[in-house]
Design a protein around this motif. Sequence first.
Motif, PDB file in Angstrom:
ATOM      1  N   GLU A 128      40.108  32.809  16.271  1.00 20.24           N
ATOM      2  CA  GLU A 128      39.896  32.541  17.691  1.00 20.24           C
ATOM      3  C   GLU A 128      38.783  33.444  18.218  1.00 20.24           C
ATOM      4  OE1 GLU A 128      42.696  32.776  21.625  1.00 20.24           O
ATOM      5  OE2 GLU A 128      43.667  32.367  19.707  1.00 20.24           O
ATOM      6  N   GLY A 130      36.674  34.203  21.809  1.00 19.80           N
ATOM      7  CA  GLY A 130      36.711  33.958  23.248  1.00 19.80           C
ATOM      8  C   GLY A 130      35.361  33.704  23.874  1.00 19.80           C
ATOM      9  N   GLU A 154      36.292  29.514  22.303  1.00 21.66           N
ATOM     10  CA  GLU A 154      36.711  29.225  23.683  1.00 21.66           C
ATOM     11  C   GLU A 154      35.570  28.745  24.575  1.00 21.66           C
ATOM     12  OE1 GLU A 154      39.776  29.227  25.123  1.00 21.66           O
ATOM     13  OE2 GLU A 154      40.680  29.687  23.192  1.00 21.66           O
TER      14      GLU A 154
END
Length: 173
Positions: A128, A130, A154
């Motif tokens: 992940e 951001g 993201e």
Amino acid sequence: MNLERRIRILEKRLLEAKEPNTELLDKYVDGTYKINSDKTVDVTGNFKMIEGEANSVLDIAQFGKVTGNFDVRGIKLKSLEGSPSSVGGYYSIAFNPVTDLQYSPEKVGGNFDAQKCKLTSIKGISKEIGGTLHLEKNPTEFKVRDIMSMTKVEKNKVFVESEDSKLDLIFSL
């Protein structure tokens, strides 16, 4: 594997764990750091070492969590072993001769900068991210579908440009 054997293996790993380099931590941590019982180092704040040399992050310490930024660009890293498990801010390994992203943090809260490395594989990339993913000027031009099958970005921005390319390819997903 039985519990006793697993415990012996973990104990052996603890005994073999390298001591953190407190001289480098004192010099390059902007904030505070804590050395845990397993010899991992948690940083409250930023770690920025953009001078000197290290073969791997492990030459500095086995990092745990870093709440701020983690910046080790241009220090001639050949391995990311020892990288934090998570980084709250940006993670920069740019300008290092690493060839893959093994040992990258599981989660990066900000941008992930791996431009001008020697990447031939993105295996091990953070699950992940951001912020924005930067993979410009690497020997391999990575396909967006391959990147997105391995990580969640993201901000939905991935910058990819091969070493030979004159044009930045910017993918907004």
